[in-house]
Design an enzyme around this catalytic site. Structure first.
Site, mmCIF file in Angstrom:
data_model
loop_
_atom_site.group_PDB
_atom_site.id
_atom_site.type_symbol
_atom_site.label_atom_id
_atom_site.label_comp_id
_atom_site.label_asym_id
_atom_site.label_seq_id
_atom_site.Cartn_x
_atom_site.Cartn_y
_atom_site.Cartn_z
ATOM 1 C CG ASP A 226 -36.665 40.829 8.258
ATOM 2 O OD1 ASP A 226 -37.443 41.721 7.875
ATOM 3 O OD2 ASP A 226 -35.563 40.617 7.714
ATOM 4 C CD GLU A 227 -36.993 45.934 8.514
ATOM 5 O OE1 GLU A 227 -36.506 47.043 8.811
ATOM 6 O OE2 GLU A 227 -37.405 45.649 7.377
ATOM 7 C CG ASP B 231 -33.412 44.528 10.571
ATOM 8 O OD1 ASP B 231 -34.045 43.533 10.177
ATOM 9 O OD2 ASP B 231 -32.643 45.189 9.848
#
Length: 418
Positions: A111-112, A10
């Protein structure tokens, strides 16, 4: 059977970190070290804080609040507009590094990612060491930091990555659940919303451990049968969901549009949704299908995606019937926060021609609507998608919906050619 090993990677304060990394390369101050945020124009009522630095957080600046309010809290706040082209490049770059370590990677958001590291012990005998290697490689090569969570399933890995930030590696194995997860407040449990939190608190269930040690029947009674069962399993660290390298094949018809200018009014949204309904219903009719469920999906400027769906009493392929439900769904779930993506999906498909007639149904109007659909479909098949457009999508929604509708037409033409 070998135990699973899952990583969750993350990016820390992704949007702000990505903009900060670019500015550092240009010799500008690091946004992460000063009161700063990514947000819209403070002079516009639509300008909101999308991401904030730790120094800005100390002034009470919160994600989602108007930039104008954030500036009153912190007059020296540096506000930078979002650059979605930059965000996309940074997202691709960090995911490329992650994918080089794992047999299977699933993108969870911009974003993960989840990495299925099961069976890699011969290559990477120390999971914590390789997690640090991934984290440090992203930091050193790309200039921003990530957290890596390690667990035996996706839930535990995700929960672990949310522990202390930034630039950290955390584990959450089954043996660590009583110490690391159960003392946390119930609101920290993955996918547990505010409404569910309040119900649990009123029942005296304050921590994840309280929930895990409760009777499952009580939790299902409080939160609903399906939701309660899943959240009870999560509270006990149970999650069987696989890490998927590709999304499952869609069992329906859908259209989503990312717009160049934010959608901020019902007028804009409904014009675009009608165009999308027109497209997906045409595809469905072409394949001889009907749908029993319709869903509206939208994504806000902070990349949070929400969806709302409703079932039809009887399967339908009529555009106007589908759009009527879409309008109801939109008014129920959207409060006019700025959107960068909106879409519609038709699912629960059937080829059955049987339809239960209602005593109160206006069959004459329905037949007229079906004939309109048939005529439009026929004209588009013969002369192209751009030759006919529903009048209510032309003049009311302005430039946002017109550009998006043109892209929808190009998409449909491409599908027909293939």
């Amino acid at each position: 059977m070998e135990e699973r090993l899952i990583f969750h990677v993350d990016v820390n304060s992704a949007f702000l970190s990505w903009e900060a990394a670019r500015r550092v390369k240009e010799g500008l101050p690091d946004l992460r070290e000063i009161p700063s945020c990514i947000g819209g124009d403070p002079k516009s009522r639509r300008g909101i804080v999308v991401a904030k630095s730790i120094p800005a957080k100390k002034y009470g600046v919160t994600t989602g609040e108007p930039v104008a309010l954030a500036l009153r809290k912190c007059p020296d706040l540096v506000c930078v507009p979002g650059d979605f082209a930059l965000f996309d490049r940074c997202s691709r770059a960090f995911k490329k590094i992650c994918a080089s370590y794992a047999p299977v990677m699933e993108s969870f958001s911009i974003d993960e990612v989840f990495l299925d590291m099961s069976g890699t012990h011969l290559i990477y005998p120390d999971p914590v060491a390789v997690a640090h290697e991934i984290k440090d490689k992203i930091r050193d090569e790309l200039g921003f930091t990530v957290n890596v969570g390690i667990g035996t399933n996706k839930l535990l890995a995700k929960m672990a990555s949310d522990f202390e930030k930034p630039d950290k590696v955390h584990t959450l194995f089954p043996s660590e659940i009583p110490e690391k997860m159960w003392p946390l407040p119930v609101r920290d449990l993955l996918f547990l919303g505010k409404a569910s939190e309040q119900k649990l608190l009123r029942a005296g269930i304050k921590t994840i451990g309280d929930m895990a040690k409760s009777d499952e029947a009580e939790i299902r009674q409080l939160l609903g049968d399906k939701n309660g069962r899943q959240l009870y399993r999560y509270a006990n660290g149970i999650d069987d969901s696989p890490v998927r390298s590709e999304r499952e094949e869609a069992k329906g018809y859908s259209a989503e549009t990312t717009v160049e200018e934010d959608i901020v009014t019902y007028e804009q949204a409904l014009s675009l949704l009608l165009a999308q309904c027109d497209v997906v219903a045409a595809r469905m009719r072409r394949d001889g299908k009907k749908c029993s469920c319709v869903a509206v999906t939208y994504r806000t400027l902070d990349f949070k995606t929400r969806s709302h769906q409703k079932n039809f009493e009887d399967p339908t392929d009529v555009t106007e019937e589908i759009f009527a439900q879409v309008k109801k769904l939109l008014y129920e779930c959207w409060k006019c926060e700025p959107l960068r993506l909106i879409g519609v999906a038709l699912t629960d498909l059937t080829s059955d021609e049987f339809r239960q007639m209602s005593l109160f149904e206006n069959t004459e109007d329905r037949e007229k609507q079906k004939k309109v659909d048939e005529t439009i479909d026929d004209i588009r098949r013969r002369f192209g998608n751009g030759m006919i457009v529903r009048g209510s999508t032309i003049s009311t929604a302005g430039k946002v919906a017109r550009k998006a509708r043109a892209q929808l037409d190009r998409d449909l033409e491409g599908k027909q050619e293939r």
